[in-house]
Motif scaffolding. Sequence first.
Motif, mmCIF file in Angstrom:
data_model
loop_
_atom_site.group_PDB
_atom_site.id
_atom_site.type_symbol
_atom_site.label_atom_id
_atom_site.label_comp_id
_atom_site.label_asym_id
_atom_site.label_seq_id
_atom_site.Cartn_x
_atom_site.Cartn_y
_atom_site.Cartn_z
ATOM 1 N N ILE A 104 45.370 39.893 30.684
ATOM 2 C CA ILE A 104 45.382 39.608 32.114
ATOM 3 C C ILE A 104 44.845 40.799 32.909
ATOM 4 N N HIS A 105 45.182 42.013 32.483
ATOM 5 C CA HIS A 105 44.710 43.237 33.143
ATOM 6 C C HIS A 105 44.891 43.140 34.663
ATOM 7 N N MET A 106 46.104 42.860 35.079
ATOM 8 C CA MET A 106 46.373 42.615 36.498
ATOM 9 C C MET A 106 46.169 43.881 37.325
ATOM 10 N N VAL A 107 45.459 43.715 38.421
ATOM 11 C CA VAL A 107 45.303 44.739 39.451
ATOM 12 C C VAL A 107 45.885 44.166 40.738
ATOM 13 N N CYS A 108 46.598 44.969 41.492
ATOM 14 C CA CYS A 108 47.228 44.482 42.717
ATOM 15 C C CYS A 108 46.190 43.842 43.636
ATOM 16 N N GLY A 109 46.557 42.688 44.173
ATOM 17 C CA GLY A 109 45.680 42.006 45.106
ATOM 18 C C GLY A 109 44.828 40.911 44.504
ATOM 19 N N GLN A 110 44.946 40.659 43.198
ATOM 20 C CA GLN A 110 44.123 39.624 42.555
ATOM 21 C C GLN A 110 44.802 38.257 42.730
ATOM 22 N N ARG A 111 44.686 37.726 43.943
ATOM 23 C CA ARG A 111 45.401 36.498 44.290
ATOM 24 C C ARG A 111 44.880 35.280 43.534
ATOM 25 N N LYS A 112 43.566 35.209 43.354
ATOM 26 C CA LYS A 112 43.002 34.039 42.674
ATOM 27 C C LYS A 112 43.478 33.979 41.226
ATOM 28 N N LYS A 113 43.513 35.119 40.577
ATOM 29 C CA LYS A 113 43.993 35.157 39.194
ATOM 30 C C LYS A 113 45.461 34.754 39.118
ATOM 31 N N ARG A 114 46.278 35.268 40.035
ATOM 32 C CA ARG A 114 47.697 34.915 40.039
ATOM 33 C C ARG A 114 47.884 33.409 40.218
#
Length: 313
Positions: A59-69
């Motif tokens: 997932i490599h989540m970065v803050c602010g990735q709303r579309k991915k969430r």
Amino acid sequence: MRARYGLPLKIGAGVTALGAVGIAYAAGFEARSFRLRRVTVPVLPRGMRPLRVLQVSDIHMVCGQRKKRAWLQSLAGLRPDLVVNTGDNLSDPNGVPEVLDALGPLMEYPGVYVFGSNDYYGPKLRNPARYLFEKAQGRHGLNGNAPAVGVVHNPWEGLRDAFDAAGWLGLNNARGRLKLDGGLELAFTGLDDPHIKRDRYEKVAGGPDKTADFSMAVVHAPYLRSLDAFTTEGYPLILAGHTHGGQLCIPFYGALVTNCDIDTDRVKGLSTHESDGLVSYLHVSAGCGTNRYTPVRFACPPEATLLTLVARD
């Protein structure tokens, strides 16, 4: 005499413009063009009902990735029998709350997880060409378990505690069992990330649990030593991630690198692995994220996979 610069300058400008368009597509569109792959795997014992397994990875989540969430949250609508998270959830030390928000609806279902290197450590800025140089030199991953120096330590404990509280089974160098609806009992054997030499197969050796209805193996990075060990002990199915499917691929050719010692023909999707005369199915997820410093994908869109496990012929 007039200098003939016109044609070379036009060619150079065209190449530059084409490169800019390619980068804009790879970063602005394809890296956020999330999709679901569906795969059928004939691995279950005869007479066992099909199982729907949702694999999410990298997932490599970065803050602010709303579309991915939002996309990850929507996957709960598939109503899987089981969720398998094959690691590298983070690319931001502040990203744990957003990972948990994204996976929250999926955590209502039975699940298992392993961690990858980026769950433990923050990413570094690297020249992408280094992956090609390391492949040519036969070098993959780290060379041992010396303490990491000069890296960001991610708060992986928060992920672990939340996953455990939801009932997900941690498989970092561990074995375990889950009971699904209908009374089916699944057994799992997992390894911590081989890419940073955290795998300890001797702690989980022993082969599939013969008292369970079905056993599978889970690991983040599909290094050959792990695949050989699982296959030699008779696991019918191995799930892994890590490779990003090559991330930057060449159309009609495929991946150039895998970031581990598996071959590029098996960089993503369903294949088989053979060791000591035995064969296992192997599924490698191309994942749905990227390193925060290289937020591009080309000819390799981000994905999750719904695997339908069916009875063997």
